[in-house]
Design a protein around this motif. Structure first.
Motif, PDB file in Angstrom:
ATOM      1  N   GLN A 106       8.598  13.123   1.586  1.00  0.00           N
ATOM      2  CA  GLN A 106       9.387  13.876   0.610  1.00  0.00           C
ATOM      3  C   GLN A 106      10.695  13.159   0.294  1.00  0.00           C
ATOM      4  OE1 GLN A 106       7.740  16.442  -0.753  1.00  0.00           O
ATOM      5  NE2 GLN A 106       9.344  16.199  -2.265  1.00  0.00           N
ATOM      6  N   THR A 107      11.317  12.588   1.330  1.00  0.00           N
ATOM      7  CA  THR A 107      12.560  11.844   1.138  1.00  0.00           C
ATOM      8  C   THR A 107      12.334  10.665   0.195  1.00  0.00           C
ATOM      9  OG1 THR A 107      13.342  12.443   3.349  1.00  0.00           O
ATOM     10  CG2 THR A 107      14.370  10.522   2.325  1.00  0.00           C
ATOM     11  N   LEU A 108      11.232   9.938   0.423  1.00  0.00           N
ATOM     12  CA  LEU A 108      10.926   8.785  -0.421  1.00  0.00           C
ATOM     13  C   LEU A 108      10.636   9.223  -1.859  1.00  0.00           C
ATOM     14  CD1 LEU A 108       8.682   6.776   2.044  1.00  0.00           C
ATOM     15  CD2 LEU A 108      10.910   6.067   1.159  1.00  0.00           C
ATOM     16  N   LEU A 109       9.918  10.352  -1.993  1.00  0.00           N
ATOM     17  CA  LEU A 109       9.589  10.838  -3.329  1.00  0.00           C
ATOM     18  C   LEU A 109      10.850  11.246  -4.080  1.00  0.00           C
ATOM     19  CD1 LEU A 109       6.404  12.980  -2.617  1.00  0.00           C
ATOM     20  CD2 LEU A 109       6.526  10.780  -3.778  1.00  0.00           C
ATOM     21  N   ASN A 110      11.852  11.673  -3.333  1.00  0.00           N
ATOM     22  CA  ASN A 110      13.103  12.082  -3.961  1.00  0.00           C
ATOM     23  C   ASN A 110      14.041  10.904  -4.200  1.00  0.00           C
ATOM     24  OD1 ASN A 110      12.314  14.758  -3.982  1.00  0.00           O
ATOM     25  ND2 ASN A 110      13.256  15.233  -2.012  1.00  0.00           N
ATOM     26  N   GLY A 111      13.535   9.687  -3.941  1.00  0.00           N
ATOM     27  CA  GLY A 111      14.336   8.505  -4.203  1.00  0.00           C
ATOM     28  C   GLY A 111      15.171   8.055  -3.018  1.00  0.00           C
ATOM     29  N   GLY A 112      14.967   8.700  -1.872  1.00  0.00           N
ATOM     30  CA  GLY A 112      15.717   8.322  -0.680  1.00  0.00           C
ATOM     31  C   GLY A 112      15.069   7.149   0.020  1.00  0.00           C
ATOM     32  N   ASP A 140       0.835  -1.201   0.000  1.00  0.00           N
ATOM     33  CA  ASP A 140       0.000   0.000   0.000  1.00  0.00           C
ATOM     34  C   ASP A 140       0.870   1.252   0.000  1.00  0.00           C
ATOM     35  OD1 ASP A 140      -2.492  -1.304   0.042  1.00  0.00           O
ATOM     36  OD2 ASP A 140      -2.351  -1.601   2.204  1.00  0.00           O
ATOM     37  N   VAL A 141       1.968   1.199   0.745  1.00  0.00           N
ATOM     38  CA  VAL A 141       2.878   2.344   0.815  1.00  0.00           C
ATOM     39  C   VAL A 141       3.443   2.640  -0.570  1.00  0.00           C
ATOM     40  CG1 VAL A 141       5.104   3.142   1.723  1.00  0.00           C
ATOM     41  CG2 VAL A 141       3.462   2.052   3.253  1.00  0.00           C
ATOM     42  N   VAL A 142       3.803   1.579  -1.301  1.00  0.00           N
ATOM     43  CA  VAL A 142       4.345   1.750  -2.655  1.00  0.00           C
ATOM     44  C   VAL A 142       3.286   2.387  -3.564  1.00  0.00           C
ATOM     45  CG1 VAL A 142       5.176   0.541  -4.709  1.00  0.00           C
ATOM     46  CG2 VAL A 142       6.002  -0.129  -2.445  1.00  0.00           C
ATOM     47  N   PHE A 143       2.050   1.871  -3.489  1.00  0.00           N
ATOM     48  CA  PHE A 143       0.956   2.430  -4.295  1.00  0.00           C
ATOM     49  C   PHE A 143       0.713   3.890  -3.927  1.00  0.00           C
ATOM     50  CE2 PHE A 143      -0.923  -2.013  -4.895  1.00  0.00           C
ATOM     51  CZ  PHE A 143      -0.520  -2.069  -6.218  1.00  0.00           C
ATOM     52  N   ALA A 144       0.710   4.160  -2.626  1.00  0.00           N
ATOM     53  CA  ALA A 144       0.432   5.512  -2.147  1.00  0.00           C
ATOM     54  C   ALA A 144       1.509   6.486  -2.609  1.00  0.00           C
ATOM     55  CB  ALA A 144       0.332   5.515  -0.625  1.00  0.00           C
ATOM     56  N   LEU A 145       2.762   6.056  -2.514  1.00  0.00           N
ATOM     57  CA  LEU A 145       3.860   6.921  -2.952  1.00  0.00           C
ATOM     58  C   LEU A 145       3.742   7.222  -4.440  1.00  0.00           C
ATOM     59  CD1 LEU A 145       7.046   5.566  -1.182  1.00  0.00           C
ATOM     60  CD2 LEU A 145       6.124   7.872  -1.026  1.00  0.00           C
ATOM     61  N   ARG A 146       3.373   6.195  -5.205  1.00  0.00           N
ATOM     62  CA  ARG A 146       3.230   6.369  -6.644  1.00  0.00           C
ATOM     63  C   ARG A 146       2.091   7.358  -6.935  1.00  0.00           C
ATOM     64  NH1 ARG A 146       2.829   0.844  -9.253  1.00  0.00           N
ATOM     65  NH2 ARG A 146       4.887   0.670  -8.364  1.00  0.00           N
ATOM     66  N   GLY A 181      -3.319   8.941  -1.173  1.00  0.00           N
ATOM     67  CA  GLY A 181      -1.928   8.559  -0.960  1.00  0.00           C
ATOM     68  C   GLY A 181      -1.367   9.162   0.321  1.00  0.00           C
ATOM     69  N   ARG A 182      -1.647  10.453   0.510  1.00  0.00           N
ATOM     70  CA  ARG A 182      -1.162  11.127   1.716  1.00  0.00           C
ATOM     71  C   ARG A 182      -1.746  10.506   2.981  1.00  0.00           C
ATOM     72  NH1 ARG A 182       3.185  14.744   1.595  1.00  0.00           N
ATOM     73  NH2 ARG A 182       3.262  15.562  -0.509  1.00  0.00           N
ATOM     74  N   ARG A 183      -3.032  10.152   2.924  1.00  0.00           N
ATOM     75  CA  ARG A 183      -3.683   9.583   4.105  1.00  0.00           C
ATOM     76  C   ARG A 183      -3.117   8.206   4.426  1.00  0.00           C
ATOM     77  NH1 ARG A 183      -8.689  10.508   2.116  1.00  0.00           N
ATOM     78  NH2 ARG A 183      -9.342   8.417   2.622  1.00  0.00           N
ATOM     79  N   VAL A 184      -2.881   7.414   3.366  1.00  0.00           N
ATOM     80  CA  VAL A 184      -2.308   6.084   3.577  1.00  0.00           C
ATOM     81  C   VAL A 184      -0.924   6.206   4.214  1.00  0.00           C
ATOM     82  CG1 VAL A 184      -1.379   4.054   2.396  1.00  0.00           C
ATOM     83  CG2 VAL A 184      -3.618   4.965   1.737  1.00  0.00           C
ATOM     84  N   LEU A 185      -0.123   7.115   3.695  1.00  0.00           N
ATOM     85  CA  LEU A 185       1.231   7.282   4.217  1.00  0.00           C
ATOM     86  C   LEU A 185       1.213   7.812   5.645  1.00  0.00           C
ATOM     87  CD1 LEU A 185       2.843   8.742   0.987  1.00  0.00           C
ATOM     88  CD2 LEU A 185       3.166   6.455   1.926  1.00  0.00           C
ATOM     89  N   ALA A 186       0.267   8.710   5.928  1.00  0.00           N
ATOM     90  CA  ALA A 186       0.147   9.247   7.288  1.00  0.00           C
ATOM     91  C   ALA A 186      -0.288   8.145   8.247  1.00  0.00           C
ATOM     92  CB  ALA A 186      -0.848  10.404   7.310  1.00  0.00           C
ATOM     93  N   LYS A 187      -1.203   7.280   7.758  1.00  0.00           N
ATOM     94  CA  LYS A 187      -1.680   6.182   8.598  1.00  0.00           C
ATOM     95  C   LYS A 187      -0.542   5.208   8.901  1.00  0.00           C
ATOM     96  CE  LYS A 187      -5.455   2.867   9.007  1.00  0.00           C
ATOM     97  NZ  LYS A 187      -6.662   2.295   8.394  1.00  0.00           N
ATOM     98  N   ARG A 188       0.357   5.084   7.961  1.00  0.00           N
ATOM     99  CA  ARG A 188       1.512   4.208   8.157  1.00  0.00           C
ATOM    100  C   ARG A 188       2.516   4.841   9.126  1.00  0.00           C
ATOM    101  NH1 ARG A 188       3.370  -1.131   6.546  1.00  0.00           N
ATOM    102  NH2 ARG A 188       5.507  -1.084   7.190  1.00  0.00           N
ATOM    103  N   GLY A 189       2.315   6.119   9.409  1.00  0.00           N
ATOM    104  CA  GLY A 189       3.166   6.797  10.386  1.00  0.00           C
ATOM    105  C   GLY A 189       4.286   7.611   9.762  1.00  0.00           C
TER     106      GLY A 189
END
Ligand SMILES: [Zn+2]
Length: 84
Positions: A73-79, A21-27, A58-66
């Motif tokens: 932003q780090t993940l979106l930048n490839g970190g 879900d995190v991968v889908f949300a980030l995408r 996507g934002r809500r899923v990522l927020a729910k994941r903590g």
């Protein structure tokens, strides 16, 4: 008549946010990024007012994941971020 409750229009959240879900949300957040238009920020994917439905999901899923905005932003930048 338009409903004033925007939440009813939102996509359903997964009951438990998995790594997939995190991968889908980030995408979703990445693809549904804002684009500056003469009338304001719009989704570059579907031209809806930013944040569009999928971006919000996507934002809500990522927020729910903590994940914090900074970590997202780090993940979106490839970190990489240590997921709990
Ligand atoms: Zn969008």
């Amino acid at each position: 008549m338009e409903s004033s409750d925007e939440a009813t229009d939102d996509l359903p959240m997964p009951p438990y946010v998995t790594a997939e879900d995190v991968v889908f949300a980030l995408r979703a957040v990445n693809v549904h990024a804002p684009e500056q238009q003469p009338d304001g920020q719009r989704c570059r994917k579907d031209q809806a007012a930013h944040p569009c439905r999928l971006h919000r999901w996507g934002r809500r899923v990522l927020a729910k994941r903590g994940l914090t905005d900074e970590q997202i932003q780090t993940l979106l930048n490839g970190g990489t971020v240590a997921l709990r």
